[in-house]
Design a protein around this motif. Structure first.
Motif, PDB file in Angstrom:
ATOM      1  N   LYS A 218       0.755  -1.192   0.042  1.00  0.00           N
ATOM      2  CA  LYS A 218      -0.003   0.231   0.017  1.00  0.00           C
ATOM      3  C   LYS A 218       0.864   1.252   0.035  1.00  0.00           C
ATOM      4  N   SER A 219       1.787   1.334   0.864  1.00  0.00           N
ATOM      5  CA  SER A 219       2.554   2.469   0.854  1.00  0.00           C
ATOM      6  C   SER A 219       3.359   2.890  -0.354  1.00  0.00           C
ATOM      7  N   SER A 220       3.840   1.813  -1.176  1.00  0.00           N
ATOM      8  CA  SER A 220       4.418   2.071  -2.545  1.00  0.00           C
ATOM      9  C   SER A 220       4.266   0.923  -3.284  1.00  0.00           C
ATOM     10  N   ALA A 221       4.028   1.050  -4.578  1.00  0.00           N
ATOM     11  CA  ALA A 221       3.759  -0.064  -5.377  1.00  0.00           C
ATOM     12  C   ALA A 221       4.840  -0.837  -5.706  1.00  0.00           C
ATOM     13  N   ARG A 222       6.400  -0.264  -5.428  1.00  0.00           N
ATOM     14  CA  ARG A 222       7.320  -0.983  -5.801  1.00  0.00           C
ATOM     15  C   ARG A 222       7.585  -2.186  -5.300  1.00  0.00           C
ATOM     16  N   TRP A 223       7.134  -2.285  -3.856  1.00  0.00           N
ATOM     17  CA  TRP A 223       7.478  -3.678  -3.280  1.00  0.00           C
ATOM     18  C   TRP A 223       6.893  -4.775  -4.116  1.00  0.00           C
TER      19      TRP A 223
ATOM     20  N   THR B  74       5.699  -4.749  -7.473  1.00  0.00           N
ATOM     21  CA  THR B  74       5.795  -4.713  -9.056  1.00  0.00           C
ATOM     22  C   THR B  74       7.123  -4.638  -9.272  1.00  0.00           C
ATOM     23  N   ALA B  75       8.056  -4.312  -8.248  1.00  0.00           N
ATOM     24  CA  ALA B  75       9.457  -4.384  -8.684  1.00  0.00           C
ATOM     25  C   ALA B  75      10.454  -5.250  -7.847  1.00  0.00           C
ATOM     26  N   ASP B  76      10.567  -4.920  -6.560  1.00  0.00           N
ATOM     27  CA  ASP B  76      11.479  -5.843  -5.728  1.00  0.00           C
ATOM     28  C   ASP B  76      10.872  -7.049  -5.649  1.00  0.00           C
ATOM     29  N   ARG B  77       9.903  -7.542  -5.557  1.00  0.00           N
ATOM     30  CA  ARG B  77       9.316  -9.159  -5.655  1.00  0.00           C
ATOM     31  C   ARG B  77       9.762  -9.710  -6.917  1.00  0.00           C
ATOM     32  N   LYS B  78       9.557  -8.821  -7.957  1.00  0.00           N
ATOM     33  CA  LYS B  78      10.052  -9.345  -9.423  1.00  0.00           C
ATOM     34  C   LYS B  78      11.500  -9.762  -9.285  1.00  0.00           C
ATOM     35  N   TYR B  79      12.387  -8.557  -9.243  1.00  0.00           N
ATOM     36  CA  TYR B  79      13.864  -8.701  -9.443  1.00  0.00           C
ATOM     37  C   TYR B  79      14.302  -9.694  -8.483  1.00  0.00           C
ATOM     38  N   LEU B  80      13.849  -9.842  -7.337  1.00  0.00           N
ATOM     39  CA  LEU B  80      14.421 -10.985  -6.158  1.00  0.00           C
ATOM     40  C   LEU B  80      14.101 -12.280  -6.779  1.00  0.00           C
TER      41      LEU B  80
END
Length: 369
Positions: A53-58, A60-66
């Motif tokens: 909720k605080s940021s879409a990055r977690w 859309t980005a962090d999960r994917k790249y990890l």
């Protein structure tokens, strides 16, 4: 495995591998068959993300790249999201340790909860990594993030540039800070106050309302900024600590026909933030190349899972324990309307995501191919 029937040998092999990757926000897992022989010798890596909720990055980005990095390395992993629930955060950590994690990477919700989880992990011989947020007093083995004071400095410099571009005279500046329980928010503020305070002291700018937003909650941010604007209708610039808070301020400014007239900062280079910049409603954001951050963290985690003792390129001092924590700190980048294309070129967001509807023409004008 014809007709969906596994042989006993294949079944045993599948059970031995047991590679998992979290699917969606619920934390459920699916089986991966991309294992290598070396992966079986490595330990399992658990990752706990903070929320979506605080940021879409977690998500859309962090999960994917990890996921991509762990899959490429052929190691076992489990990525789950605590959804801003401190009890769930600890429960997930306990389950990961019970299920054989030998490395635990966390983005803490606050340092108290994070320390509890790290202490438990260390007591079980599990290696720990603070990802993106430092757990104060936690004593994680490694810390991977961006230079967060530099992030704040870029925000302060960005707001100053945008106010100068608008030829603002003695502008009243409001500060909409991140969560008081997030050490990164403290570092961001140290960075932008380092730019703004000398201007306040010199009488170039007027210090306006200055308030933190609990849990980086965008809804609360809107309420807080509405109160700020009611109390001080002549706010001429908004230092918002990330794109979500910035959008909350912009929504209020729109209701008062002030959007585009009052510069607003951000951070994270989200699709929404970049669209606000293209629309002229947000003056800048800070791009943090999350893939580089995720890759750096994954490299450490994989080495630890294989029983190695990797060396970090730097360190940060934990202000609570006064201990130096081995760290990898990456460089952030300021993004304005004239270099939004850099974020697309880097692959962090796609043209298809960004250039929808009315933004198509704006993307063309911004040189986004």
């Amino acid at each position: 495995m014809r007709k969906g029937i596994l042989s006993l040998t294949a079944t045993a092999a599948a059970l031995a591998l047991g590679l998992t990757a979290c699917g969606g926000d619920s934390g459920t897992t699916t089986t991966s068959t991309s294992a290598t022989a070396s992966a079986a010798k490595a330990g399992k890596i658990g990752v706990i993300l903070p929320d979506s909720k605080s940021s879409a990055r977690w998500e859309t980005a962090d999960r994917k790249y990890l996921q991509e990095a762990f899959t490429a390395a052929g190691v076992q992993y489990d990525i789950q999201n605590a959804q801003n629930d401190k009890t769930a955060f600890q429960t997930i950590a306990d389950q990961m340790i019970t299920n054989g994690a030998t490395v635990l990477m966390i983005v803490n919700l606050d340092s108290g909860t994070g320390k509890t989880v790290i202490d438990k992990a260390k007591s079980q011989g599990v290696a720990t990594i603070d990802y993106d947020r430092l757990t104060l007093g936690g004593g994680a083995a490694y810390y991977v993030s961006f230079d967060n004071t530099k992030v704040g400095t870029l925000q302060g410099e960005g707001l100053s540039k945008c106010l100068t571009d608008k030829k603002a005279e003695k502008p009243i500046v409001a500060e909409l800070n991140g969560s008081p329980t997030d050490n990164n928010a403290t570092l961001f503020k140290a960075g932008y106050d380092g730019v703004l305070k000398p201007k306040y002291d010199a009488g170039e700018y007027v210090k306006g309302p200055d308030q933190s937003v609990p849990d980086w909650d965008n809804t609360q941010a809107g309420t807080i900024f509405e109160q700020m604007l009611t109390e001080q209708p002549k706010i001429a610039g908004v230092l918002a600590a990330n794109d979500g808070l910035g959008n909350a301020a912009i929504t209020v400014l729109k209701k008062n026909n002030l959007n585009g007239k009052v510069p607003v900062t951000g951070q994270d280079a989200t699709v929404q933030g970049l669209q606000n910049i293209l629309a002229g409603d947000q003056c800048m954001t800070v791009y943090k190349a999350v893939k580089k951050e995720a890759d750096a963290a994954a490299k450490l985690a994989v080495a630890l899972a294989k029983g190695e003792k990797p060396t970090a390129t730097g360190s940060v001092k934990d202000p609570e324990s006064n201990q130096d924590v081995p760290a990898e700190l990456l460089e952030p980048q300021a993004i304005y309307a004239d270099n939004v294309k850099d974020v697309v070129t880097d692959g962090y967001v796609t043209k298809e995501e960004l250039c929808t509807g009315d933004f198509a023409a704006k993307c063309t004008d911004a040189g986004i191919q």
